[in-house]
Design an enzyme around this catalytic site. Structure first.
Site, PDB file in Angstrom:
ATOM      1  N   ASP A 168       0.834  -1.188   0.000  1.00  0.00           N
ATOM      2  CA  ASP A 168       0.000   0.000   0.000  1.00  0.00           C
ATOM      3  C   ASP A 168       0.877   1.249   0.000  1.00  0.00           C
ATOM      4  OD1 ASP A 168      -2.757   1.172   0.441  1.00  0.00           O
ATOM      5  OD2 ASP A 168      -1.759   1.938   2.229  1.00  0.00           O
ATOM      6  N   GLU A 209       1.576  -0.215  -4.980  1.00  0.00           N
ATOM      7  CA  GLU A 209       0.640   0.833  -5.369  1.00  0.00           C
ATOM      8  C   GLU A 209       1.397   2.159  -5.423  1.00  0.00           C
ATOM      9  OE1 GLU A 209      -3.467   2.886  -3.695  1.00  0.00           O
ATOM     10  OE2 GLU A 209      -1.869   2.314  -2.304  1.00  0.00           O
TER      11      GLU A 209
END
Length: 549
Positions: free
Chosen positions: A206, A276
């Site tokens: 993330d 990401e």
């Protein structure tokens, strides 16, 4: 430690990954919240789609201020999702079905309820005093600089105990870790090792470019608007997008940490990472840096295809830009995930074309060079749910309502049975409403139809898996006489031609005379007409053919 399905080290290259948002997938406890046993129950459904891996959104111990992206214990399962034993059982059964498990590693920040932060904020001299990003106020008491939070307001929160500010890129209850401290890196890698020992196959990282901050805490300059920029990752109602984020993320020191992360994974073999990258117009440059040389991330995804633009020009531009910028790295393409409006709603102009757009979209995605990620429910062509303000749970949407409604509309429960209470997701009232429009699209209803969107997804993914050029072959765009998405995929002497008409009207396309079509290979659900080198495409249509050498 469970054994993973036997694969080659590059299993991730060209893989199809299915994202599961656990709290909205299947409830087995009757409390309206999905859980790990629910994921285990539905593994056969996922395997039947023909995917290679599951990306599991966070299930760690958390106060759930940001739906699990605020972790208070990296090495345990939150009771709402079950236990470590439930996770081990799910992992074992997934591996038996030939599915890899990728878990969501949220390490740029923790919850303010994490033991590390509780110790860090206790005073300025404790062993973890420097584990988070602390800074003194300016003389007038204001924040150290102009950095902002993606979730609104300043990126700094005052702490009365330490009499300092701490940095947070998201909620004030999500303090950022200080990656400049080697002890922080070591502790985080220990948590990664914990899951590797349990047998997980990879990690979705993330906000992977948010790990480091500028040590000098320099102000970000204003953003000079570039109308041609791609990769924007904040809604235009959010002033976060008004800054050029030179100093609060994407720092050069991140490269060294990613190399440490990769070295740890390589010691376990056959594991993979997908990062990401939210970096505005610089996203592709960042992806190139993070996936080069085979010693950092295996692949990344950006927000380039997660916007409203479903046109040949936009897709060609994004893919071409990636190919030019990323010479030896790998990308993971997606049209939807848990953070953006569902692409069926973004891409369609009317309900009448919903199924056609859904089928065309997965056909496009399956033909692109790279790995691909699907988000739960897109295989049913679920539209974005339109929720009332009182039903919202997402702090992002609550903060910017009504200009931006947040992410709850794409996070509503999965619909399994169209006649069952709450569409078979739960026996209790779900944490988010199940829209009536979704119930008619439930999996059991689509199972009965040979031409359903669900059936099309299965057929298209089988088509992709059956043709080696689609997994890791080269890709080259073809110029045509119309604004059409046309390209070839080639590997080991096998060349496939794809032509996509993303327009709402028919198109007649003159294929280059140098392209000799040896065999028409109909994509599932489409039937264009080829006469010589003239191709007649209906609205939202696709052609595939094998090109002779």
């Amino acid at each position: 430690m469970t054994s993973s399905p036997k694969t080659n080290p590059d299993w991730w290259r060209g893989a199809v990954i299915y994202q599961v948002y656990p709290r909205s997938f299947q409830d087995t406890k009757g409390d309206g919240l999905g859980d790990l046993k629910g994921v285990t129950q539905r593994l056969p459904y996922i395997a039947a789609l023909g995917v290679d891996a599951i990306w599991l959104s966070p299930f760690f111990t958390s106060p759930m201020a940001d739906m699990g992206y605020d972790v208070s214990d990296y090495c345990d399962v939150d009771p709402m999702f079950g236990t470590l034993g439930d996770f081990d059982d799910m992992l074992k059964k997934a591996h038996k079905l030939g599915l890899k498990i990728i878990i969501d590693q949220v390490i740029s920040h923790t919850s303010d309820q994490h033991a590390w932060f509780k110790e860090s904020r206790s005073d300025r001299t404790n062993p973890k005093a420097d584990w988070y990003v602390w800074a003194d106020p300016k003389p007038d008491g204001t924040a150290p600089n102009n950095w902002m939070s993606i979730f609104g307001g300043p990126g700094w929160e005052w702490d009365g105990v330490r009499k300092q500010y701490y940095m947070h890129n998201f909620l004030g209850s999500q303090p950022d870790l200080n990656f400049h401290n080697p002890e922080v890196q070591d502790a985080l890698l220990d948590t990664v090792r914990f899951w590797l020992e349990r047998g997980v196959d990879g990690f979705r990282l993330d906000t992977v470019n948010f790990y480091f901050h500028d040590k000098e805490l320099r102000d970000n300059p204003p953003l000079v608007h570039d109308p041609d920029a791609i990769g924007l990752d904040a809604p235009d109602v959010n002033p976060y997008g008004m800054q050029n984020h030179l100093y609060d993320k994407t720092q050069p020191e991140n490269i060294g940490f990613l190399q440490r992360f990769r070295a740890l994974l390589d010691a376990y073999g056959d594991r993979a990472t997908v990062g990401e990258v939210g970096d505005g117009a610089r996203s592709l440059k960042t992806v190139a840096a993070y996936t080069s040389d085979g010693d950092k991330l295996h692949m990344c995804y950006t927000f380039d295809l997660l916007g409203p633009d479903f046109t040949a020009t936009h897709i060609r531009r994004c893919v071409s830009a990636f190919q030019a910028a990323v010479t030896d790295g790998w990308v993971c393409w997606a049209f939807s995930n848990h953070d953006v409006m569902r692409h069926i709603t973004r891409f369609t102009q009317s309900e009448d074309e919903r199924e056609r757009v859904a089928k065309l979209a997965i056909s496009v995605l399956a033909a692109l060079r790279g790995s691909i990620c699907l988000y739960q429910g897109e295989e049913l062509a679920l539209p974005e749910a339109d929720l009332a303000f009182e039903d919202l749970r997402d702090p992002y949407g609550i903060r910017f309502w009504p200009a931006f409604k947040g992410r709850d509309g794409c996070r509503t429960p999965m619909v399994w049975e169209n006649k069952a209470p709450h569409a078979g997701f739960s026996t209790a009232k779900p944490w988010l409403p199940v829209p009536d429009a979704h119930k008619a699209l439930a999996a059991d209803a689509q199972e009965k139809l040979s031409d359903s969107v669900l059936a099309h997804y299965r057929e298209t993914l089988a088509f992709r898996k059956a043709h080696a050029p689609l997994l890791d072959g080269s890709m080259a765009f073809i110029d045509t006489n119309e604004d059409i998405l046309a390209f070839t995929r080639e590997k080991a002497g096998v060349k496939l031609l794809f032509v996509f008409n993303l327009h709402r009207g028919p198109q007649v396309v003159q294929l280059p005379k140098a392209l000799k079509i040896a065999e028409v290979m109909p994509m599932p659900g489409f039937a264009p007409t080829l006469t010589g080198n003239e191709l007649q495409l209906d609205a939202l249509d696709v052609f595939c053919g094998r090109v002779s050498s």
